[in-house]
Write a protein that holds these residues in place. Sequence first.
Motif, PDB file in Angstrom:
ATOM      1  N   VAL A   6     -11.616   4.608   1.770  1.00  0.00           N
ATOM      2  CA  VAL A   6     -10.398   5.332   1.460  1.00  0.00           C
ATOM      3  C   VAL A   6      -9.695   4.601   0.316  1.00  0.00           C
ATOM      4  N   VAL A   7      -9.160   5.364  -0.631  1.00  0.00           N
ATOM      5  CA  VAL A   7      -8.484   4.777  -1.785  1.00  0.00           C
ATOM      6  C   VAL A   7      -6.988   5.077  -1.698  1.00  0.00           C
ATOM      7  N   HIS A   8      -6.175   4.027  -1.795  1.00  0.00           N
ATOM      8  CA  HIS A   8      -4.721   4.154  -1.830  1.00  0.00           C
ATOM      9  C   HIS A   8      -4.192   3.613  -3.161  1.00  0.00           C
ATOM     10  N   ARG A   9      -3.074   4.111  -3.584  1.00  0.00           N
ATOM     11  CA  ARG A   9      -2.345   3.438  -4.650  1.00  0.00           C
ATOM     12  C   ARG A   9      -1.676   2.213  -4.045  1.00  0.00           C
ATOM     13  N   CYS A  10      -1.654   1.118  -4.764  1.00  0.00           N
ATOM     14  CA  CYS A  10      -0.965  -0.072  -4.282  1.00  0.00           C
ATOM     15  C   CYS A  10      -0.130  -0.666  -5.411  1.00  0.00           C
ATOM     16  N   PHE A  23      -1.913  -0.337  -8.872  1.00  0.00           N
ATOM     17  CA  PHE A  23      -3.362  -0.416  -8.895  1.00  0.00           C
ATOM     18  C   PHE A  23      -3.915   0.567  -7.870  1.00  0.00           C
ATOM     19  N   ALA A  24      -5.237   0.620  -7.773  1.00  0.00           N
ATOM     20  CA  ALA A  24      -5.894   1.379  -6.713  1.00  0.00           C
ATOM     21  C   ALA A  24      -6.552   0.391  -5.766  1.00  0.00           C
ATOM     22  N   CYS A  25      -6.508   0.686  -4.476  1.00  0.00           N
ATOM     23  CA  CYS A  25      -7.145  -0.170  -3.476  1.00  0.00           C
ATOM     24  C   CYS A  25      -8.150   0.661  -2.684  1.00  0.00           C
ATOM     25  N   LYS A  26      -9.414   0.331  -2.823  1.00  0.00           N
ATOM     26  CA  LYS A  26     -10.477   0.976  -2.053  1.00  0.00           C
ATOM     27  C   LYS A  26     -10.748   0.138  -0.814  1.00  0.00           C
ATOM     28  N   LEU A  39     -11.047  -3.575  -2.232  1.00  0.00           N
ATOM     29  CA  LEU A  39     -11.269  -3.804  -3.648  1.00  0.00           C
ATOM     30  C   LEU A  39     -10.063  -3.252  -4.412  1.00  0.00           C
ATOM     31  N   VAL A  40      -9.346  -4.124  -5.086  1.00  0.00           N
ATOM     32  CA  VAL A  40      -8.190  -3.710  -5.880  1.00  0.00           C
ATOM     33  C   VAL A  40      -8.648  -3.552  -7.328  1.00  0.00           C
ATOM     34  N   LEU A  94       0.837  -1.200   0.000  1.00  0.00           N
ATOM     35  CA  LEU A  94       0.000   0.000   0.000  1.00  0.00           C
ATOM     36  C   LEU A  94       0.868   1.245   0.000  1.00  0.00           C
ATOM     37  N   CYS A  95       0.509   2.220  -0.830  1.00  0.00           N
ATOM     38  CA  CYS A  95       1.287   3.453  -0.980  1.00  0.00           C
ATOM     39  C   CYS A  95       0.433   4.645  -0.558  1.00  0.00           C
ATOM     40  N   GLU A  96       0.597   5.769  -1.231  1.00  0.00           N
ATOM     41  CA  GLU A  96      -0.044   7.001  -0.786  1.00  0.00           C
ATOM     42  C   GLU A  96      -1.567   6.965  -0.959  1.00  0.00           C
ATOM     43  N   GLU A  97      -2.240   7.766  -0.120  1.00  0.00           N
ATOM     44  CA  GLU A  97      -3.688   7.907  -0.224  1.00  0.00           C
ATOM     45  C   GLU A  97      -4.026   8.737  -1.449  1.00  0.00           C
ATOM     46  N   LEU A  98      -5.044   8.275  -2.192  1.00  0.00           N
ATOM     47  CA  LEU A  98      -5.468   8.980  -3.400  1.00  0.00           C
ATOM     48  C   LEU A  98      -6.752   9.762  -3.199  1.00  0.00           C
ATOM     49  N   GLY A  99      -7.560   9.337  -2.246  1.00  0.00           N
ATOM     50  CA  GLY A  99      -8.824  10.038  -2.021  1.00  0.00           C
ATOM     51  C   GLY A  99      -9.693   9.332  -1.011  1.00  0.00           C
TER      52      GLY A  99
END
Length: 276
Positions: A22-26, A35-38, A86-87, A11-16
């Motif tokens: 919460v959505v993070h870049r992963c 990808f994005a991880c919600k 959810l990825v 898991l990387c930075e928060e996107l929104g």
Amino acid sequence: MCDTLNNDYHLCEELGRGRFGVVHRCYSPVSSSSFACKSIAKRDLSSDPTDRRCLDVEPKILRLLSACPNVLRLHDVYDNDDYLHLVTDLCDGGDLYDRLSSSPRFSERDTAAVASQLMSAVAFCHRAGVAHRDIKPDNILFDSRGALKLADFGSAEVFGAAAEEEMSGVVGTPYYVAPEVLMGGYYDEKVDVWSAGVILYMMLAGVPPFYGDGPVETFEAVLRERLRFPTKLFQSVSPEAKDLLRKMICKDVHRRFSAEQVLRHPWMVSGGERED
């Protein structure tokens, strides 16, 4: 966080942040892809069944729509007692809300380019028996190549033969919600066409067709006011574009276009090119 998720992704930075998560870049070390991880914290959901249904509805519907290139693709699901993760595709090209904020009015050609992808996604959803029910600029994402991805199916509903009952309930966002949703009772998938029509209007005019000082006033305007094309805003917009808007933002549901009819409209087929 779920250990299994952390085994597969970094898991990387928060996107929104949204209403339900919460959505993070992963990052996947196996595929060397991002990808994005919600992540939805189950403890933050209210006891309202409408809120908790997103835990079941969104992953099921995203799987159902996975073949559509203009719908956000679901890659993995991780579910435990505390979280649902959810990825999905990473859409680092921003969303339509950002684009409207930086450039409130679009050319007809640019509007048609967005509309074509959006309505292709809506038509695919409707053929699969899914109504999105919350189409708005915030839920229209773009990947790094500029491809549109329709996202956030937390309010979506299955209709048709696979549905247990007809669609009902007030869902959606004030500027974009169809009048029949506000009137109560049952409605059909054409609520998505109304919402998409409002977005096209905003792209061309820079303002929504119906608005008020707050949600209640906006809802009243949606129910009460007629669709207008102020000369100051629409003097350079083609008759063909206005004709399509009339057929999408039509309060008579029986006369309102379906998503497939929108795609076949001459303005859409021409890519927003004006007739001389």
